[in-house]
Structures are given as structure tokens and as C-alpha cells.
Design a protein around this motif. Structure first.
Motif, PDB file in Angstrom:
ATOM      1  N   ALA A   1      27.383  72.728 -74.290  1.00 24.57           N
ATOM      2  CA  ALA A   1      26.361  71.879 -73.669  1.00 24.57           C
ATOM      3  C   ALA A   1      27.010  70.732 -72.897  1.00 24.57           C
ATOM      4  CB  ALA A   1      25.394  71.343 -74.721  1.00 24.57           C
ATOM      5  N   GLY A   2      28.129  70.223 -73.392  1.00 25.11           N
ATOM      6  CA  GLY A   2      28.836  69.116 -72.751  1.00 25.11           C
ATOM      7  C   GLY A   2      29.486  69.470 -71.431  1.00 25.11           C
ATOM      8  N   THR A   3      29.622  70.753 -71.132  1.00 18.44           N
ATOM      9  CA  THR A   3      30.219  71.127 -69.850  1.00 18.44           C
ATOM     10  C   THR A   3      29.398  70.575 -68.684  1.00 18.44           C
ATOM     11  OG1 THR A   3      29.072  73.269 -69.742  1.00 18.44           O
ATOM     12  CG2 THR A   3      31.277  73.240 -70.761  1.00 18.44           C
ATOM     13  N   ALA A   4      28.108  70.422 -68.885  1.00 18.82           N
ATOM     14  CA  ALA A   4      27.229  69.905 -67.818  1.00 18.82           C
ATOM     15  C   ALA A   4      27.618  68.488 -67.397  1.00 18.82           C
ATOM     16  CB  ALA A   4      25.774  69.924 -68.282  1.00 18.82           C
ATOM     17  N   LEU A   5      28.284  67.765 -68.268  1.00 14.34           N
ATOM     18  CA  LEU A   5      28.717  66.407 -67.945  1.00 14.34           C
ATOM     19  C   LEU A   5      29.875  66.384 -66.953  1.00 14.34           C
ATOM     20  CD1 LEU A   5      28.706  64.960 -71.571  1.00 14.34           C
ATOM     21  CD2 LEU A   5      27.007  64.507 -69.772  1.00 14.34           C
ATOM     22  N   HIS A   6      30.580  67.506 -66.806  1.00 19.14           N
ATOM     23  CA  HIS A   6      31.834  67.520 -66.045  1.00 19.14           C
ATOM     24  C   HIS A   6      31.868  68.479 -64.871  1.00 19.14           C
ATOM     25  CE1 HIS A   6      33.209  65.057 -69.272  1.00 19.14           C
ATOM     26  NE2 HIS A   6      32.835  65.980 -70.137  1.00 19.14           N
TER      27      HIS A   6
ATOM     28  N   ASP B   1      32.988  62.780 -59.105  1.00 17.56           N
ATOM     29  CA  ASP B   1      33.720  61.662 -59.683  1.00 17.56           C
ATOM     30  C   ASP B   1      34.379  62.034 -60.988  1.00 17.56           C
ATOM     31  OD1 ASP B   1      31.190  61.900 -60.926  1.00 17.56           O
ATOM     32  OD2 ASP B   1      31.243  59.815 -61.580  1.00 17.56           O
ATOM     33  N   ARG B   2      34.130  63.188 -61.498  1.00 16.56           N
ATOM     34  CA  ARG B   2      34.682  63.622 -62.781  1.00 16.56           C
ATOM     35  C   ARG B   2      35.460  64.865 -62.558  1.00 16.56           C
ATOM     36  NH1 ARG B   2      33.977  61.204 -67.982  1.00 16.56           N
ATOM     37  NH2 ARG B   2      33.636  59.130 -67.323  1.00 16.56           N
TER      38      ARG B   2
END
Length: 143
Positions: free
Chosen positions: A132-137, A142-143
Motif C-alpha cells: 500500500a505504501g508504494t503509492a507514496l513513492h 519529488d520522491r
């Protein structure tokens, strides 16, 4: 192409799975590697429970072999994603000023709990959280 390094304590569970999940989601925009702070599992395959958790999500972690972090791989990365606050603090001590601006928590404001020593359900939950955290990156310039 952005170069992303995921880091956990031993490169045995969380960071190799995170690298694999990020690579699948951001294949066109990311080059991903993983490493661990300690060399306890250096050269060893990923934890069997994490391999099983990855398989449940359609990912194959069987080719992974743990590696300890080096200054060279830190220099290689555009961003270094720590799986938890303790790993992030250690990375800050290792990196010095040169790479400090690259460091961040994988989940931005919270830890990915270490599943080591826990049952398969905890590994499965950890894998779901990381995926689920892949969506943050992915998809963020900028990431």
C-alpha cells in the motif's frame, strides 16, 4: 529514472519486499535496490515467511540475496527509504551531510513494523502495508 534504495535492519524481510513492490508499481520510472544495516543475513535468501507473503501478492522474492548497506549504494540512490525510525536514525549517523537530504521513512510518518519472529499472519500484514505504501513513492517527481 529515479534510483530508490529501501533499507531495513537485515535486508531479510521488509526492505527486499519493499524494493520488489516498488519495482512492480513503478517499473517505468524507478530503479530500486535494497540493503540492510547489519550483515547477519548477507548473501542469504529472503525470510521464508516474507517469500510466502510476497507470493500471496503475486510477487516472487526467491531471487533476493541480502546485502549490507555501503556508502557506494547510498551514493547511488536518489532517495533512501528507511522501514522504521530506528533504521532512519542509524542511516543519519552513517550518511553524514552528504546523503542526509535523501533520507525518509518509507511510510512518511510511521514505521513499518518488523515481522521477524512473528507468525505468517504478521508477515502477510506487513507485506500488505508495504505494498500500500508504494503509492507514496510512485508517480511523484519529488520522491
Amino acid at each position: 529514472m529515479r534510483k530508490v534504495l529501501t533499507v531495513c535492519l537485515g535486508n531479510h524481510c521488509r526492505s527486499p519486499f519493499a524494493a520488489l513492490a516498488l519495482a512492480r508499481r513503478g517499473a517505468a520510472e524507478l530503479e530500486v535496490r535494497s540493503a540492510g544495516l547489519i550483515g547477519k543475513w548477507e548473501g542469504e535468501p529472503a525470510n521464508e515467511a516474507m517469500v510466502a507473503a510476497a507470493r500471496r501478492l503475486g510477487l516472487d522474492l526467491t531471487a533476493h540475496h541480502a546485502q549490507q548497506i555501503t556508502l557506494e549504494v547510498l551514493d547511488w540512490a536518489d532517495i533512501v527509504l528507511a522501514m522504521d525510525t530506528a533504521v532512519l536514525e542509524t542511516l543519519r549517523a552513517i550518511c553524514g551531510e552528504k546523503n542526509a537530504e535523501k533520507l525518509a521513512l518509507y511510510l512518511n510518518d510511521r514505521d513499518v513494523p518488523d515481522p521477524m519472529g512473528k507468525d505468517q499472519a504478521v508477515f502477510n500484514d506487513c507485506a500488505l502495508l508495504i505494498e500500500a505504501g508504494t503509492a507514496l513513492h510512485v508517480g511523484r517527481p519529488d520522491r
